[in-house]
Write an enzyme that holds these catalytic residues in place. Structure first.
Site, PDB file in Angstrom:
ATOM      1  N   SER A 298     -27.547 -26.018  48.581  1.00 47.78           N
ATOM      2  CA  SER A 298     -27.353 -27.452  48.686  1.00 47.78           C
ATOM      3  C   SER A 298     -26.939 -27.731  50.119  1.00 47.78           C
ATOM      4  O   SER A 298     -26.827 -26.812  50.931  1.00 47.78           O
ATOM      5  CB  SER A 298     -26.252 -27.901  47.731  1.00 47.78           C
ATOM      6  N   LYS A 299     -26.671 -28.991  50.399  1.00 48.22           N
ATOM      7  CA  LYS A 299     -26.274 -29.349  51.759  1.00 48.22           C
ATOM      8  C   LYS A 299     -25.030 -28.567  52.165  1.00 48.22           C
ATOM      9  O   LYS A 299     -24.855 -28.215  53.315  1.00 48.22           O
ATOM     10  CB  LYS A 299     -25.998 -30.833  51.849  1.00 48.22           C
ATOM     11  N   ARG A 300     -24.165 -28.287  51.187  1.00 48.71           N
ATOM     12  CA  ARG A 300     -22.925 -27.585  51.519  1.00 48.71           C
ATOM     13  C   ARG A 300     -23.173 -26.140  51.916  1.00 48.71           C
ATOM     14  O   ARG A 300     -22.454 -25.586  52.709  1.00 48.71           O
ATOM     15  CB  ARG A 300     -21.954 -27.638  50.331  1.00 48.71           C
TER      16      ARG A 300
END
Ligand code: GLU
Length: 596
Positions: A298-300
């Site tokens: 994910s973006k994280r």
């Protein structure tokens, strides 16, 4: 709505895959993969929605489709799936083009290049979808649904509170054609739904026979509900499912490679192909990308858009492409390092089942490997590396590098051989400049020379270093230094390798000489690296001397000699006088290089 519920079902139960296929998922690669490589040219497509930028997962999808088309001599299409106008991000489409082109994935048909089956942007094809949806109404595979959102909402709540699965009761499916036409003409809002009784299983290129056979339960006879997906929304625009299927058919797509997140939608797409009486393309779903903890990227955790790798990290397109290709695809080559052109020659559908763990160490390994390839072959990539490194040096250095270091060379001429010599460690321009900072300053800060060698050996190191400096300007090159270092006989200097470990004893004098010389050379490299770069890792010693040039190399070797001399003076106070004369004598012949 329906799309989301399918996704949830898949995520929770993995129930779209039949039990026997699930059992075989543990095997790492599709066993019949070789035969799955199409024997005729494949027409593939990448169909992104401009609701975000290209990220690692979507780059891999684009790449696999591109490679399948190239490998089979087919065509690779780009289609913009912008049916969800509300979520479209301004500028995203342009960025998609730029990123794909940066990666080298040039499409044969699509926006900006055209083609026989355009337009290739779905927002420009609305009338085509409407026409096809109406065809399905006329042959009873679809129907207008006039149910209001309020009715549907009440119905859904009722089912949910009774613990029943979601579905639609087909209230509008029995309306006569005449009534349906009349209500539509009067302006009553409606959606068009596909009438589906069974979602067909399909043969996935990666996962094998896939889907969920629905069996009617007792409850179905009393309270049957249906999935009847919406094809045309009340605003007259198509849903993703209709547009996707119609376009794949009209654009003559033969193979669809896409992420497993679309797998639950495929039976619905199959139902649509059946309703149209069209032959579906072959589908291959590629596994989810997960981090080392098994979490979906994910973006994280770095499934960020391409600009992160390209602009922030300075990753080469070749490295990122190579890295993406290895995410779920397996090959039988000895090395993992491939250019896009090589991948085009060897790609097949040996795609791994099960989640693919993304390990970014591999990306940096590939980056260094490609840097070495560029360094060996030259060309635009190496020029670009030279430009980047030079501009960082220019903007960060507070020194005038021209006199001591450049010695008549331009910065580019100075940097190019440095990059070639240290390409094995090239990650990006910033890190390269930091790693090789000793090449970009004339004031080297050396920590005291650390060695366990005895003083007489250290003085022999000075002698050897000074001897290397006797090479004239005309022969000051890598080859001369390499020959001089390797032919320098340091065996007599070694009575012990260090103060603590005596030289190995042997009865064979030649063997003893070789062992001693090897020990000396090891120490000499260590000493020269300290003298020339302050001990920093980087290019080999012959390369370092050639790049620094004669004047600067001699300067650094002299400075180093002075530093160790003052250290030695310190030590001399503590050692017997009788050993001092020997060191003095060693340096007399060195002239200006001799210690002062
Ligand atoms: N538009 C879909 C997406 O954004 C394409 C799915 C497919 O390849 O069919 O991923």
């Amino acid at each position: 709505m329906i799309r989301r519920s399918y996704r949830g079902l898949f995520a929770r139960h993995n129930s779209w895959v039949c039990a026997s296929c699930r059992a075989s998922f543990s095997s790492s690669a599709a066993s019949t993969a070789k035969s799955k490589l199409p024997q005729t040219p494949a027409r593939t497509r990448f169909a992104p929605s401009p609701t975000g930028y290209l990220h690692l997962g979507s780059l891999r999808t684009a790449l696999f489709n591109y490679l399948l088309a190239r490998r089979t001599g087919g065509q690779f299409l780009l289609r913009i799936e912008d049916t969800d106008q509300k979520r479209t991000i301004p500028g995203a489409e342009q960025r998609l083009y730029e990123d794909l082109q940066w990666a080298g994935l040039q499409w044969d048909e699509g926006p900006t290049v055209g083609g026989p089956y355009g337009p290739y942007r779905q927002s420009e094809r609305t009338s085509i979808y409407r026409k096809h949806a109406h065809e399905l109404i006329s042959n009873d595979h679809a129907y207008r649904c006039f149910c209001t959102p309020e009715r549907l909402d009440t119905f859904a709540r009722h089912r949910s509170s009774a613990g029943l699965p979601p579905g639609y009761d087909r209230k509008c499916a029995d309306l006569s054609h005449a009534e349906s036409e009349e209500r539509a003409e009067k302006g009553e809002a409606y959606v068009i739904r596909l009438k589906v009784d069974d979602y067909p299983m399909f043969n996935d290129l990666v996962y094998g026979k896939t889907g969920q056979k629905r069996s009617n339960s007792k409850l179905d006879f009393i309270d049957r509900v249906y999935d009847d997906p919406i094809l045309i929304k009340s605003d007259g625009h198509p849903t993703y499912h209709l547009a996707n299927v119609v376009d794949d058919h009209l654009m003559k797509i033969t193979h669809v490679i896409r992420g497993t997140e679309w797998m639950p939608s495929t039976p619905m797409h199959m139902a649509l192909y059946n309703a149209f009486n069209w032959t579906p393309p072959s589908f291959g779903h590629v596994p989810l990308l997960v981090d080392k903890n098994g979490q979906k990227l994910s973006k994280r955790n770095a499934d960020i858009d391409l600009s992160f790798f390209k602009d922030k990290q300075g990753v080469f397109a070749a490295s990122l492409i190579n890295f993406s290709a290895l995410l779920g695809w397996s090959h039988s080559q000895k090395s993992d390092v491939f250019s896009l052109e090589e991948l085009e020659q060897m790609f097949n559908l040996k795609i791994t089942r099960g989640n693919t763990v993304v390990a970014f160490e591999k990306l940096w390994f590939l980056q260094k490997a490609h840097a070495q390839r560029f360094a060996a072959t030259g060309g635009p990539q190496i020029d670009e590396m030279v430009n980047k490194v030079s501009s960082i040096v220019e903007s960060t250095s507070s020194e005038d590098l021209s006199t001591p270091l450049l010695q008549g060379r331009t910065l580019h001429e100075y940097v190019a051989p440095l990059i070639k010599a240290d390409a094995k460690s090239y990650t990006n321009a910033e890190e390269f400049v930091a790693r090789n900072s000793s090449f970009f300053t004339s004031t080297l800060n050396r920590a005291p020379y650390e060695t366990s060698a005895e003083p007489s050996l250290v003085s022999a190191l000075h002698t050897a270093a000074a001897a290397l400096c006797l090479v004239p300007e005309s022969h000051w090159d890598v080859e001369s230094h390499r020959i001089n270092i390797s032919s320098y006989d340091g065996s007599s200097a070694v009575t012990s390798i260090s103060n603590t470990s005596p030289a190995p004893t042997t009865d064979d004098p030649e063997k003893a000489r070789v062992v001693a010389d090897k020990a000396f050379k090891k120490e000499l490299y260590h000493y020269l690296r300290w003298a020339l770069t302050g001990g920093a890792p980087g290019p080999g010693i012959p390369e370092t001397m050639a790049i620094l040039g004669r004047a600067e190399s001699i300067n650094r070797i002299q400075q180093a000699r002075k530093l160790t001399a003052s250290n030695a003076a310190e030590k001399r106070r503590r050692v017997p006088r009788s050993t001092q004369g020997e060191e003095e004598r060693d340096f007399k012949w060195m002239g200006s290089l001799a210690p002062q």
